[in-house]
Design a protein around this motif. Sequence first.
Motif: not given
Length: 85
Positions: A38, A42-43, A45, A61-62, A65-66, A68
């Motif tokens: 992302g 955009e997160a 995916r 995933w977390e 996200a952290e 990214q």
Amino acid sequence: MPTILNINGFRFIIWPADHEPPHVHVFKGKGEVKINIGNDDEAPRLITIYGLTKQEVRQAWEIVAEHQEVLLTAWRRIHHENFDN
């Protein structure tokens, strides 16, 4: 095989000759999840999951996200890209 992060038993790898969009392969034990990184708009995916529990997938995933920004910067460096998304 460039390992970008090692966190909580997960290994985050970006392959040098891999295809777009920017993504990371996350390994734990014999399992793997592939996650699109992302960008600012955009997160991350999920793309594919093999041999991981739902909890492990969520944890991976977390972490993506952290981290990214770090992962996207690594993707661009490995693939010699200089552009803004």
